[in-house]
Scaffold this active site. Structure first.
Site, PDB file in Angstrom:
ATOM      1  CG  ASP A 141       3.740   7.927   5.651  1.00 22.70           C
ATOM      2  OD1 ASP A 141       3.523   8.714   4.893  1.00 22.70           O
ATOM      3  OD2 ASP A 141       3.840   8.350   6.999  1.00 22.70           O
ATOM      4  CG  LEU A 142       8.489   4.130   1.628  1.00 22.61           C
ATOM      5  CD1 LEU A 142       8.494   3.122   0.734  1.00 22.61           C
ATOM      6  CD2 LEU A 142       9.549   4.131   2.555  1.00 22.61           C
TER       7      LEU A 142
END
Length: 377
Positions: A229-230
């Site tokens: 979830d960058l």
């Protein structure tokens, strides 16, 4: 972000602690004197920015923390949260800009707190970690060089996590985790949240293409642990200098939110970053080449992994757009935060489809190739 078949129960189980309760938690569980508490945006959990007062015991320590209260569903899986927390500590020790975990008065990094709301007793896992400096990259104009650095950082992170060991590490094989890219077909059960229009049709097309062209290749991708979830709100930056043209040059100062960690593949991490970096960009199609060049400076993708990248980026758009629509039905009061991606996401997904895989890949791969000669496009 929320997970798997428990998506609805997680959304319904989001904590609702007051600032007074949050302050009392920090003091009773972690033994710190609180001077101020402010709520922070969050998806399925609850976060607070906590300021502490200096005391004789904390004279040299940090004064700003984040209190994270996990929802009741994820709080039932303390081993997963323990592994995520230890990975944050491992990465920090390896030099990554991740938070420091604060120990409870009992010497643990998590604490299970029970709250009696009158009708039932609910239990929540709480953690306290240092507040990281910087601004989310969603708030700045992202340069090609910063996109390259983010891609490079992500590859280093995935590479470093290969050395991470924990007795419960296998718990990161999260089979029905809705945010793992291999589980794109699970979106079908949430399609009812979309209007029956062009958006609905394009999501169905992507899911079918994923089944036909990506699922058959998964066994040939190289596996790793993904952050997962960058996005443009989970990467913080600070100014480092000014360029010759006078523009501010930024460097990454913080990596947030490891709640979506799971076993995946190198190519998943690249696809996720490309998708989220496209969200705020004025030239979204160009983004992919710069991120890819950075990632491949550490971990070159195979030809098969590269061939799946276009559909994986489209698939991540679908995950974000569908689950945002679903979560908005459950939590309309949180709509502004939940719909961040949707503001431009539908437009970007449609543009990718209109251009087609070959044309988009040509831009990405030519841009990435230009870095080899030292002249980035």
């Amino acid at each position: 972000m929320s997970s798997g078949d428990d998506q609805q129960s997680q959304a319904l189980a989001k904590p609702a602690f007051s600032e007074v309760q949050a302050s009392a938690l920090v003091e009773s569980v972690f033994g710190l004197k609180v001077s101020k508490v402010q709520p922070l945006p969050s998806y399925g959990d609850q976060n607070f920015h906590v300021y502490i007062s200096r005391t004789q015991d904390t004279a040299d320590g940090p004064t700003e923390y984040v209190l994270k209260v996990n929802n009741t569903e994820s709080s039932k899986n303390p081993d997963l949260i323990e592994v995520q927390s230890h990975s944050i500590m491992f990465l920090q020790a390896a030099g990554f800009p991740t938070a420091s975990m604060c120990h409870t008065k009992g010497g643990n990094i998590t604490s299970l707190t029970s709250i009696d709301n009158g009708s039932e007793i609910k239990s929540y896992l709480v953690r306290l970690m240092t507040y990281l400096p910087g601004r989310p990259i969603a708030e700045i104009s992202v340069s090609p060089q910063l996109l390259y650095e983010i891609g490079r950082l992500a590859a280093k992170l995935d590479k470093t996590l290969e050395k991470f060991h924990h007795p419960e590490l296998s718990i990161l094989h999260r089979e029905n985790f809705i945010w793992n890219l291999k589980n794109v077909p699970l979106l079908e059960k949430y399609l009812y949240t979309l209007d029956q229009n062009q958006n609905h049709e394009i999501i169905k097309q992507v899911i079918q293409l994923f089944k036909d062209k990506v699922m058959t290749k998964l066994n040939h991708f190289r596996e790793c642990i993904n952050h997962g979830d960058l996005n443009d709100h989970n990467i913080l930056v600070e100014p480092s200098s000014n360029s010759a043209s006078g523009d501010t040059v930024y460097q990454v100062s913080g990596i947030l939110d490891f709640d979506d960690m799971s076993y995946g593949y190198y190519v998943f991490e690249v696809a996720i970053i490309i998708m989220y970096m496209m969200i705020e960009s004025k030239t979204p199609i160009q983004v992919g080449g710069h991120v890819l060049a950075g990632f491949e400076s550490i971990i070159p993708l195979t030809a098969l992994e590269r061939s799946a990248l276009f559909l994986l980026v489209c698939s991540r758009f679908c995950q974000s757009l569908v689950m945002a629509a679903y979560s908005c039905q459950l939590h309309p009061e949180n709509k502004e935060y939940l719909m961040i991606t949707a503001k431009t996401g539908w437009k970007h997904l449609q543009q990718m489809f209109d251009m087609g895989q070959k044309a988009v890949e040509e831009i990405w791969f030519e841009t990435a190739k230009s870095y080899e000669s030292g002249i980035s496009l």
